[in-house]
Design a protein around this motif. Structure first.
Motif, short mmCIF file in Angstrom:
data_model
loop_
_atom_site.label_atom_id
_atom_site.label_comp_id
_atom_site.label_asym_id
_atom_site.label_seq_id
_atom_site.Cartn_x
_atom_site.Cartn_y
_atom_site.Cartn_z
N LEU A 74 37.02 27.35 44.60
CA LEU A 74 35.59 27.66 44.54
C LEU A 74 34.87 27.39 45.86
O LEU A 74 33.94 28.10 46.23
N HIS A 75 35.31 26.37 46.60
CA HIS A 75 34.61 26.05 47.84
C HIS A 75 34.81 27.15 48.88
O HIS A 75 33.99 27.29 49.79
N HIS A 76 35.89 27.93 48.77
CA HIS A 76 36.08 29.06 49.68
C HIS A 76 35.13 30.20 49.33
O HIS A 76 34.67 30.94 50.20
N LEU A 77 34.85 30.38 48.04
CA LEU A 77 33.95 31.44 47.61
C LEU A 77 32.49 31.13 47.97
O LEU A 77 31.69 32.05 48.17
N ALA A 78 32.16 29.86 48.06
CA ALA A 78 30.76 29.45 48.19
C ALA A 78 30.08 29.99 49.45
O ALA A 78 28.85 30.11 49.50
N VAL A 79 30.85 30.36 50.48
CA VAL A 79 30.26 30.82 51.73
C VAL A 79 29.79 32.29 51.63
O VAL A 79 29.16 32.80 52.55
N HIS A 80 30.13 32.97 50.51
CA HIS A 80 29.78 34.38 50.36
C HIS A 80 28.62 34.55 49.39
O HIS A 80 28.38 33.72 48.53
N GLU A 81 27.92 35.67 49.55
CA GLU A 81 26.88 36.04 48.60
C GLU A 81 27.48 36.96 47.54
O GLU A 81 28.06 37.99 47.87
N PHE A 82 27.35 36.59 46.28
CA PHE A 82 27.85 37.42 45.19
C PHE A 82 27.22 36.94 43.89
O PHE A 82 26.73 35.81 43.80
N GLU A 83 27.22 37.82 42.89
CA GLU A 83 26.68 37.47 41.58
C GLU A 83 27.75 37.44 40.50
O GLU A 83 27.59 36.79 39.47
N TYR A 84 28.86 38.17 40.76
CA TYR A 84 29.90 38.29 39.74
C TYR A 84 31.26 38.01 40.36
O TYR A 84 31.53 38.38 41.50
N VAL A 85 32.12 37.36 39.57
CA VAL A 85 33.50 37.08 40.00
C VAL A 85 34.44 37.85 39.08
O VAL A 85 34.42 37.66 37.86
N LEU A 86 35.24 38.73 39.67
CA LEU A 86 36.26 39.47 38.94
C LEU A 86 37.59 38.74 39.12
O LEU A 86 38.02 38.52 40.25
N ILE A 87 38.22 38.37 38.02
CA ILE A 87 39.48 37.62 38.07
C ILE A 87 40.59 38.50 37.50
O ILE A 87 40.50 39.00 36.37
N LEU A 88 41.65 38.70 38.30
CA LEU A 88 42.74 39.60 37.94
C LEU A 88 44.08 38.89 38.01
O LEU A 88 44.23 37.88 38.70
N SER A 89 45.06 39.46 37.34
CA SER A 89 46.45 39.01 37.44
C SER A 89 47.16 39.84 38.49
O SER A 89 46.85 41.01 38.69
N GLY A 90 48.14 39.22 39.17
CA GLY A 90 48.85 39.92 40.23
C GLY A 90 50.13 40.59 39.78
O GLY A 90 50.90 41.08 40.61
N ASP A 91 50.38 40.66 38.47
CA ASP A 91 51.67 41.19 37.99
C ASP A 91 51.51 42.16 36.83
O ASP A 91 52.26 42.12 35.86
N GLN A 92 50.53 43.07 36.95
CA GLN A 92 50.29 44.07 35.92
C GLN A 92 50.26 45.46 36.54
O GLN A 92 49.88 45.62 37.70
N LEU A 93 50.63 46.46 35.73
CA LEU A 93 50.68 47.84 36.19
C LEU A 93 49.64 48.65 35.41
O LEU A 93 49.76 48.81 34.19
N TYR A 94 48.62 49.17 36.10
CA TYR A 94 47.55 49.91 35.43
C TYR A 94 46.65 50.55 36.50
O TYR A 94 46.72 50.20 37.68
N GLN A 95 45.81 51.48 36.06
CA GLN A 95 44.80 52.09 36.93
C GLN A 95 43.46 51.98 36.22
O GLN A 95 43.29 52.53 35.14
N MET A 96 42.52 51.27 36.82
CA MET A 96 41.28 50.96 36.14
C MET A 96 40.12 50.94 37.13
O MET A 96 40.27 50.48 38.26
N ASP A 97 38.96 51.44 36.68
CA ASP A 97 37.76 51.44 37.50
C ASP A 97 36.93 50.20 37.14
O ASP A 97 36.26 50.15 36.10
N PHE A 98 36.99 49.20 38.00
CA PHE A 98 36.26 47.96 37.73
C PHE A 98 34.75 48.14 37.87
O PHE A 98 33.98 47.34 37.33
N ALA A 99 34.32 49.18 38.58
CA ALA A 99 32.88 49.43 38.70
C ALA A 99 32.28 49.71 37.32
O ALA A 99 31.16 49.26 37.01
#
Length: 420
Positions: free
Chosen positions: A109-134
């Motif tokens: 979290l302390h690495h994220l704190a230096v950025h401006e953002f309102e939402y955090v998207l959390i993903l897995s690195g071992d899945q196969l799919y095509q998705m529009d996160f917008a």
């Protein structure tokens, strides 16, 4: 609204169910489709969705993943975009490894704190799919949600392998249970008519979450909860607005050797469920490789990556990875050949011939079926793999057998005339 989001891709743990492919690499670094890495999938989905600030959290066997990220994702110096590695580290507040998905995010979290953002998207690195996160973020904002969970309808037989949730008519999550073994018959949720017709009436968590920034910090700081699926999500349903974002496209969790094998060979179908030829390409490391060369080979339903030299007689329903070399009169059926990281020189090949040692790749007059050939393997001439009776599961040194699939280990040497 994607400009207000930042993404965290979870690198995963030891990945023992994908062994031996994870013996020297993390799950997100495992090669897929002959030229990509698994981590390229969530990152590409993010970039196509307009999310270009991405952290990849790594811990176990992370060297090859770190190298891939460093060599692949480069952005303009005038852009705020980045794909950065956050490796597990000791700090004054924590001296331990990541203890789970939530703990990994907490320690970052302390690495994220230096950025401006309102939402955090959390993903897995071992899945196969095509998705529009917008679209998912838009639905999250429209619902005025605190947390959104991407869900996919699954059949009753698949329920024990997932976190299952129940929703009301407004897609609000009312209850959640992690990998139930029984007693879930009344957990049926509202799904589309197509999903009902397929018997997919239970909503499974895809391990994809959106959190409002302040809430994520509040949920993770000042406690020792370590996992999203087992603790954070179930405990938040009672106190916060948690909604389901239902996704009905192709998605698979690459958690086992059979699922990995099937997902890769499925790419060779005429119209695959996961379409590599979609208008949104998968980004990966740009390699300056020559085109592949074939001579006298009959191919059917085969994906061949760059830089291959193929003299085989037949290759059917297989993926042939980068820099693969396959010898004369060889037959390859239902295989994923991952390829090689480099070429042997003509001098090295001649030395191997003189000493009757295998060269890197697959030799002459081999017959290989239902196998995964990991990178930089040396398979000699006249080798037969999986062409006889059903093999018993086990680790046999240079190869592993699992559910009828032979996995030849990375850098393994299979001598001339070997029968497996």
């Amino acid at each position: 609204m994607t400009s207000k989001a930042i993404c965290i891709v979870l690198g995963g743990g030891q990945g023992s169910r994908l062994s031996p492919l994870t013996a020297t690499r993390s799950k997100p670094a495992v090669p897929i489709a002959g030229k990509y890495r698994l981590v390229d999938i969530p990152i590409s989905n993010c970039l196509h969705s307009g999310i270009d600030r991405i952290y990849v959290l790594t811990q176990f066997n992370s060297a090859s993943l770190n190298k891939h990220i460093k060599n692949t994702y480069h952005f303009s110096s005038f852009s705020e975009a980045f794909v950065d590695i956050l490796a597990a580290e000791q700090t004054p507040s924590s001296v331990a490894w990541f203890q789970g998905t939530a703990d990994a995010v907490r320690q970052s979290l302390h690495h994220l704190a230096v950025h401006e953002f309102e939402y955090v998207l959390i993903l897995s690195g071992d899945q196969l799919y095509q998705m529009d996160f917008a679209e998912m973020i838009e639905a999250h904002i429209k619902a005025d949600a605190d947390i959104s969970i991407a869900t996919i309808p699954v059949h009753v037989n698949d329920v024990p392998g997932f976190g299952i949730l129940k929703t009301d008519e407004a897609n609000l999550v009312t209850s959640f249970i992690e990998k139930p073994k029984s007693g879930f018959e009344n957990w049926v949720s509202e799904v589309s008519p197509q999903m009902q017709a397929e018997g997919r009436v239970y909503l499974a968590s895809m391990g994809i979450y959106i959190f409002n920034r302040k809430l994520l910090y509040d949920l993770l700081q000042g406690n020792d909860r370590t996992d999203f699926g087992k603790e954070i999500i179930p405990q938040s349903i009672e106190t916060h607005k948690v909604i389901s974002y239902q996704y009905e496209g192709y998605w698979t969790d690459i958690g086992t050797i059979p699922s990995f094998f099937d997902a890769n060979l499925g790419l060779t179908d005429d119209i695959p469920l996961f379409n590599l030829f979609d208008k949104h390409p998968i980004y990966t490391r740009a390699r300056m490789l020559p085109p592949s060369k074939m001579s006298g080979t009959h191919v059917d339903k085969v994906i061949i990556a760059d830089g291959c030299i193929i003299n085989a007689s037949h290759i059917t329903r297989s993926i042939i990875g980068i820099r693969s070399r396959i010898g004369f009169e060889t037959i390859v059926e239902n295989c994923y050949v991952m390829g090689n990281d480099n070429y042997q020189t003509l001098e090295q090949i001649e030395e191997s011939h003189q000493s009757k040692a295998p060269i890197m790749g697959i030799g002459d007059r081999c017959h290989i079926k239902n196998a995964i050939i990991d990178k930089n393997s040396f398979i000699g001439d006249d080798v037969q793999i999986n062409c006889g009776e059903k093999l018993e599961n086990g680790d046999y040194g240079s190869y592993v057998v699992q559910d009828g699939i032979v996995i030849v280990k990375k850098r393994a040497v299979i001598p001339n005339g070997t029968i497996i």
